[in-house]
Motif scaffolding. Sequence first.
Motif, mmCIF file in Angstrom:
data_model
loop_
_atom_site.group_PDB
_atom_site.id
_atom_site.type_symbol
_atom_site.label_atom_id
_atom_site.label_comp_id
_atom_site.label_asym_id
_atom_site.label_seq_id
_atom_site.Cartn_x
_atom_site.Cartn_y
_atom_site.Cartn_z
ATOM 1 N N UNK A 47 35.079 5.744 -0.410
ATOM 2 C CA UNK A 47 34.589 5.116 0.818
ATOM 3 C C UNK A 47 35.366 5.565 2.055
ATOM 4 N N UNK A 48 36.597 6.040 1.863
ATOM 5 C CA UNK A 48 37.432 6.405 3.018
ATOM 6 C C UNK A 48 37.901 7.846 2.961
ATOM 7 N N UNK A 49 37.257 8.659 2.149
ATOM 8 C CA UNK A 49 37.722 10.034 1.955
ATOM 9 C C UNK A 49 37.515 10.906 3.186
ATOM 10 N N UNK A 50 36.407 10.715 3.925
ATOM 11 C CA UNK A 50 36.106 11.560 5.081
ATOM 12 C C UNK A 50 37.078 11.290 6.228
ATOM 13 N N UNK A 51 37.371 12.334 7.008
ATOM 14 C CA UNK A 51 38.347 12.213 8.090
ATOM 15 C C UNK A 51 37.974 11.133 9.098
ATOM 16 N N UNK A 52 36.695 11.008 9.422
ATOM 17 C CA UNK A 52 36.277 10.058 10.438
ATOM 18 C C UNK A 52 35.909 8.685 9.915
#
Length: 346
Positions: A40-45
């Motif tokens: 759920x929080x892997x992407x940079x943004x």
Amino acid sequence: MPNRQNSHIAAIARDFALYLMDQGYSEQHVFAGTGLTLDAIREDGAQAPLPDIIAVFNRGRALTGNDLIGFEWGKIRRSDRMGLIGYMGRTSPTLERLLLNLARYRRVFSKPIEMDVSRLASEGAYVWTYRLPKGIDPTQFVESQATHMVVGFTRAIQKHPRPRSLAFEHHRPRNREVIERFFVCPVQFGAPRNEIVFDTADLKRPIVTSDEALNKILLEHCELVLSQTPPDSSDVRIQVERAIADRLSAGQATQDQIARDIGVSPRTLARRLGDAGTSYHKVLADLRRALAERYLRDGQVTQSEIAYLLGYADVSSFATAFKRWTGHSPGGLRKVSEYGNGHASA
């Protein structure tokens, strides 16, 4: 979807979780009870509720039994994957400009953070706090942020910017001396707000990765994102400051006019500012003072021009107000600035 009113950039929780997993803790143990997953929080943004992000740090403390885990990780953390706000920071010309832009665009990456940079140029003070439900312990999260900031600034200007003082809102019953040894300055716990006071000379130092052309593009993009981000009630001071700045030199920065500019009644504006712990006249005075000190230190603007830019009828009115704010005349500050910069006083 995260609660829009308390969402914060999640890269810090992702990176801390990966650090714990590298120490041998499973993803399941790291995120247990936090409401988050690595996917759920892997992407940079990616963004997530700040209480959930803080919960990941508190899980780290519980798993390791180390009440300095956030501080220790902050010393070694790299910020290569912070998305838009990270690129904006690395391409900024100076640390001062980085912090000013961080405050301006804070809603792009965080809703619950409040920043005060009104004393940054004059005193080197960067102040921040978080709107959090009662009962949440932010110790590990906040200490990691402050430590990472100082270490990151060291890399950015290739010099250790030793703070003059540091204050934390949270209490720390143990290991205070470890924090003090690292920062080599007085550290207060249980303060009204988090604050780092830097040497203003360090804040003026150029960032080694500065890129003026790219920074301009990134700031334009930040402006676009900011314009599409609905304001919340906590932004009322920022809204008022911007509206005042637009009307100041024309002598039109009255409370009634500013209320009309931001689309509320004067009574509603007064109530919202009161809820934020301030008033229209205090916001106006603080902004005038910050701008006056900036213009005087710059040395390129005459006192009569400063009086006009700040909406005063004449130099005498400006000088009287400045002495009330600071205890000395505008000319006194200008002379101090000139000697401090190695120039002869005019």
